[in-house]
Design an enzyme around this catalytic site. Sequence first.
Site, PDB file in Angstrom:
ATOM      1  N   LYS A  14       0.832  -1.207   0.000  1.00  0.00           N
ATOM      2  CA  LYS A  14       0.000   0.000   0.000  1.00  0.00           C
ATOM      3  C   LYS A  14       0.871   1.264   0.000  1.00  0.00           C
ATOM      4  O   LYS A  14       0.650   2.173  -0.796  1.00  0.00           O
ATOM      5  CB  LYS A  14      -0.940   0.019   1.221  1.00  0.00           C
ATOM      6  CG  LYS A  14      -1.856  -1.201   1.311  1.00  0.00           C
ATOM      7  CD  LYS A  14      -2.788  -1.137   2.500  1.00  0.00           C
ATOM      8  CE  LYS A  14      -2.099  -1.228   3.851  1.00  0.00           C
ATOM      9  NZ  LYS A  14      -1.575  -2.573   4.191  1.00  0.00           N
ATOM     10  N   ARG A  89      -9.385   0.572   8.602  1.00  0.00           N
ATOM     11  CA  ARG A  89      -8.989  -0.807   8.910  1.00  0.00           C
ATOM     12  C   ARG A  89     -10.047  -1.542   9.723  1.00  0.00           C
ATOM     13  O   ARG A  89      -9.845  -2.705  10.049  1.00  0.00           O
ATOM     14  CB  ARG A  89      -7.678  -0.800   9.690  1.00  0.00           C
ATOM     15  CG  ARG A  89      -6.438  -0.947   8.798  1.00  0.00           C
ATOM     16  CD  ARG A  89      -5.210  -0.799   9.683  1.00  0.00           C
ATOM     17  NE  ARG A  89      -4.069  -1.532   9.233  1.00  0.00           N
ATOM     18  CZ  ARG A  89      -3.034  -1.005   8.581  1.00  0.00           C
ATOM     19  NH1 ARG A  89      -3.047   0.250   8.234  1.00  0.00           N
ATOM     20  NH2 ARG A  89      -1.998  -1.750   8.272  1.00  0.00           N
ATOM     21  N   ARG A 128      12.117  -6.299   4.878  1.00  0.00           N
ATOM     22  CA  ARG A 128      12.141  -4.877   5.238  1.00  0.00           C
ATOM     23  C   ARG A 128      12.661  -4.695   6.664  1.00  0.00           C
ATOM     24  O   ARG A 128      13.372  -3.745   6.950  1.00  0.00           O
ATOM     25  CB  ARG A 128      10.741  -4.275   5.093  1.00  0.00           C
ATOM     26  CG  ARG A 128      10.732  -2.787   5.400  1.00  0.00           C
ATOM     27  CD  ARG A 128       9.420  -2.125   5.094  1.00  0.00           C
ATOM     28  NE  ARG A 128       8.351  -2.588   5.963  1.00  0.00           N
ATOM     29  CZ  ARG A 128       7.082  -2.230   5.819  1.00  0.00           C
ATOM     30  NH1 ARG A 128       6.723  -1.429   4.853  1.00  0.00           N
ATOM     31  NH2 ARG A 128       6.170  -2.676   6.653  1.00  0.00           N
ATOM     32  N   ARG A 134      11.839  -0.840  11.932  1.00  0.00           N
ATOM     33  CA  ARG A 134      10.459  -0.902  12.441  1.00  0.00           C
ATOM     34  C   ARG A 134      10.295  -2.100  13.365  1.00  0.00           C
ATOM     35  O   ARG A 134      10.538  -3.240  12.954  1.00  0.00           O
ATOM     36  CB  ARG A 134       9.471  -0.993  11.265  1.00  0.00           C
ATOM     37  CG  ARG A 134       9.137   0.354  10.685  1.00  0.00           C
ATOM     38  CD  ARG A 134       8.199   0.246   9.516  1.00  0.00           C
ATOM     39  NE  ARG A 134       6.938  -0.421   9.818  1.00  0.00           N
ATOM     40  CZ  ARG A 134       5.877  -0.400   8.998  1.00  0.00           C
ATOM     41  NH1 ARG A 134       5.952   0.262   7.857  1.00  0.00           N
ATOM     42  NH2 ARG A 134       4.775  -1.030   9.328  1.00  0.00           N
ATOM     43  N   ARG A 146      -0.029  -9.341  13.044  1.00  0.00           N
ATOM     44  CA  ARG A 146      -0.594  -8.263  12.201  1.00  0.00           C
ATOM     45  C   ARG A 146      -1.500  -8.849  11.126  1.00  0.00           C
ATOM     46  O   ARG A 146      -2.559  -8.308  10.825  1.00  0.00           O
ATOM     47  CB  ARG A 146       0.539  -7.459  11.550  1.00  0.00           C
ATOM     48  CG  ARG A 146       1.259  -6.579  12.545  1.00  0.00           C
ATOM     49  CD  ARG A 146       2.605  -6.117  12.012  1.00  0.00           C
ATOM     50  NE  ARG A 146       2.511  -5.283  10.839  1.00  0.00           N
ATOM     51  CZ  ARG A 146       3.546  -4.966  10.073  1.00  0.00           C
ATOM     52  NH1 ARG A 146       4.763  -5.432  10.371  1.00  0.00           N
ATOM     53  NH2 ARG A 146       3.390  -4.204   9.021  1.00  0.00           N
TER      54      ARG A 146
HETATM   55  P1  B4P Z   1       4.567  -1.595   2.052  1.00  0.00           P
HETATM   56  O1  B4P Z   1       4.192  -0.841   0.829  1.00  0.00           O
HETATM   57  O2  B4P Z   1       5.286  -0.807   3.095  1.00  0.00           O
HETATM   58  O3  B4P Z   1       3.332  -2.280   2.767  1.00  0.00           O
HETATM   59  P2  B4P Z   1       2.064  -1.715   3.472  1.00  0.00           P
HETATM   60  O4  B4P Z   1       0.948  -2.505   2.870  1.00  0.00           O
HETATM   61  O5  B4P Z   1       1.957  -0.207   3.350  1.00  0.00           O
HETATM   62  O6  B4P Z   1       2.370  -2.087   4.990  1.00  0.00           O
HETATM   63  P3  B4P Z   1       1.794  -1.976   6.468  1.00  0.00           P
HETATM   64  O7  B4P Z   1       0.412  -2.534   6.536  1.00  0.00           O
HETATM   65  O8  B4P Z   1       2.847  -2.607   7.294  1.00  0.00           O
HETATM   66  O9  B4P Z   1       1.813  -0.513   6.948  1.00  0.00           O
HETATM   67  P4  B4P Z   1       1.022   0.507   7.845  1.00  0.00           P
HETATM   68  O10 B4P Z   1       2.027   1.561   8.019  1.00  0.00           O
HETATM   69  O11 B4P Z   1      -0.263   0.870   7.202  1.00  0.00           O
HETATM   70  O12 B4P Z   1       5.401  -2.845   1.586  1.00  0.00           O
HETATM   71  C1  B4P Z   1       5.993  -3.750   2.476  1.00  0.00           C
HETATM   72  C2  B4P Z   1       7.317  -4.251   1.912  1.00  0.00           C
HETATM   73  O13 B4P Z   1       7.095  -4.965   0.692  1.00  0.00           O
HETATM   74  C3  B4P Z   1       8.294  -3.127   1.571  1.00  0.00           C
HETATM   75  O14 B4P Z   1       9.567  -3.495   1.998  1.00  0.00           O
HETATM   76  C4  B4P Z   1       8.240  -3.045   0.040  1.00  0.00           C
HETATM   77  O15 B4P Z   1       9.455  -2.618  -0.517  1.00  0.00           O
HETATM   78  C5  B4P Z   1       7.925  -4.472  -0.341  1.00  0.00           C
HETATM   79  N1  B4P Z   1       7.173  -4.560  -1.595  1.00  0.00           N
HETATM   80  C6  B4P Z   1       6.114  -3.766  -1.958  1.00  0.00           C
HETATM   81  N2  B4P Z   1       5.675  -4.148  -3.187  1.00  0.00           N
HETATM   82  C7  B4P Z   1       6.434  -5.217  -3.577  1.00  0.00           C
HETATM   83  C8  B4P Z   1       6.452  -6.054  -4.743  1.00  0.00           C
HETATM   84  N3  B4P Z   1       5.589  -5.881  -5.765  1.00  0.00           N
HETATM   85  N4  B4P Z   1       7.354  -7.066  -4.781  1.00  0.00           N
HETATM   86  C9  B4P Z   1       8.234  -7.265  -3.768  1.00  0.00           C
HETATM   87  N5  B4P Z   1       8.279  -6.496  -2.636  1.00  0.00           N
HETATM   88  C10 B4P Z   1       7.379  -5.481  -2.548  1.00  0.00           C
HETATM   89  O16 B4P Z   1       0.642  -0.152   9.275  1.00  0.00           O
HETATM   90  C11 B4P Z   1       1.530  -0.353  10.353  1.00  0.00           C
HETATM   91  C12 B4P Z   1       0.783  -0.504  11.708  1.00  0.00           C
HETATM   92  O17 B4P Z   1       0.192   0.778  12.085  1.00  0.00           O
HETATM   93  C13 B4P Z   1      -0.403  -1.470  11.770  1.00  0.00           C
HETATM   94  O18 B4P Z   1      -0.003  -2.807  12.000  1.00  0.00           O
HETATM   95  C14 B4P Z   1      -1.236  -0.878  12.954  1.00  0.00           C
HETATM   96  O19 B4P Z   1      -0.736  -1.274  14.214  1.00  0.00           O
HETATM   97  C15 B4P Z   1      -1.045   0.619  12.812  1.00  0.00           C
HETATM   98  N6  B4P Z   1      -2.144   1.257  12.036  1.00  0.00           N
HETATM   99  C16 B4P Z   1      -1.986   1.917  10.842  1.00  0.00           C
HETATM  100  N7  B4P Z   1      -3.183   2.368  10.393  1.00  0.00           N
HETATM  101  C17 B4P Z   1      -4.120   1.982  11.318  1.00  0.00           C
HETATM  102  C18 B4P Z   1      -5.536   2.128  11.388  1.00  0.00           C
HETATM  103  N8  B4P Z   1      -6.236   2.746  10.419  1.00  0.00           N
HETATM  104  N9  B4P Z   1      -6.193   1.604  12.467  1.00  0.00           N
HETATM  105  C19 B4P Z   1      -5.518   0.977  13.442  1.00  0.00           C
HETATM  106  N10 B4P Z   1      -4.166   0.794  13.433  1.00  0.00           N
HETATM  107  C20 B4P Z   1      -3.456   1.287  12.376  1.00  0.00           C
END
Ligand code: B4P
Length: 205
Positions: A14, A89, A128, A134, A146
Amino acid sequence: MFNLILFGPPGSGKGTQSQLIIDHYQFTHLSTGDMLRTEIERQTPLGMEAKKFMDRGALVPDEVVIAMISSRLDAQGNAKGFIFDGFPRTTAQAKALDKLLSLKATSIHLVLLMQVPEEELIKRLLLRGQTSGRTDDANEEVIRARIAEYYNKTSPVADYYAQQHKLQTVPAVGSIEEVFARIKQQIDKRFAELNLHSVSSHPRS
Ligand code: B4P
């Protein structure tokens, strides 16, 4: 105005895809994960409270994230569109978002569900974790917590948007560019349906 939700499990890309979408469409990025990490870095009371949940892979309470999003939306009067990354979420968050947007006489136009097999998610997040610093990427137990939280509390939100005919799925394996091409296709299709293509898309490439 065009409002997009990027939806999917942790590690589905995302945050990664949000950056490409912003470069291409100039939407305003609202990532609750980034906002919470900034609060933690600044050691604010909100950040210290959120950290307790994030470190064990749990969702932060709804009232905290809803208040954060509400104040960011108010601060962004002239945005041409928003990408909601990692929000909503829970169904309570989705309903709150609908209310906040209706106060601005707008709504969600498209929800993209990024689909990635669980073992690939774990592989990406552990990779990552080797460099990100992190705490929630640091070990497999927290990553699995998670993902469980996602299936229990977040994935039902997809039904909420499917019932409103706003949900599209995107296979999110393959290269980052390949995934972006699929996302772009979905956004452009929705623009065309809404007759928005002439006002919202200013591609740089
Ligand atoms: P990202 O792009 O970072 O993944 P994400 O889906 O954004 O991650 P996440 O769910 O952890 O983040 P958030 O900050 O929202 O990609 C992950 C990895 O994959 C990276 O290293 C990237 O390079 C790699 N990658 C991406 N695309 C790829 C591909 N095509 N091929 C290979 N590798 C690839 O959430 C973090 C925490 O914050 C949650 O667990 C929760 O505790 C809290 N939180 C956030 N929002 C919340 C909400 N609305 N309500 C409650 N808690 C919340």
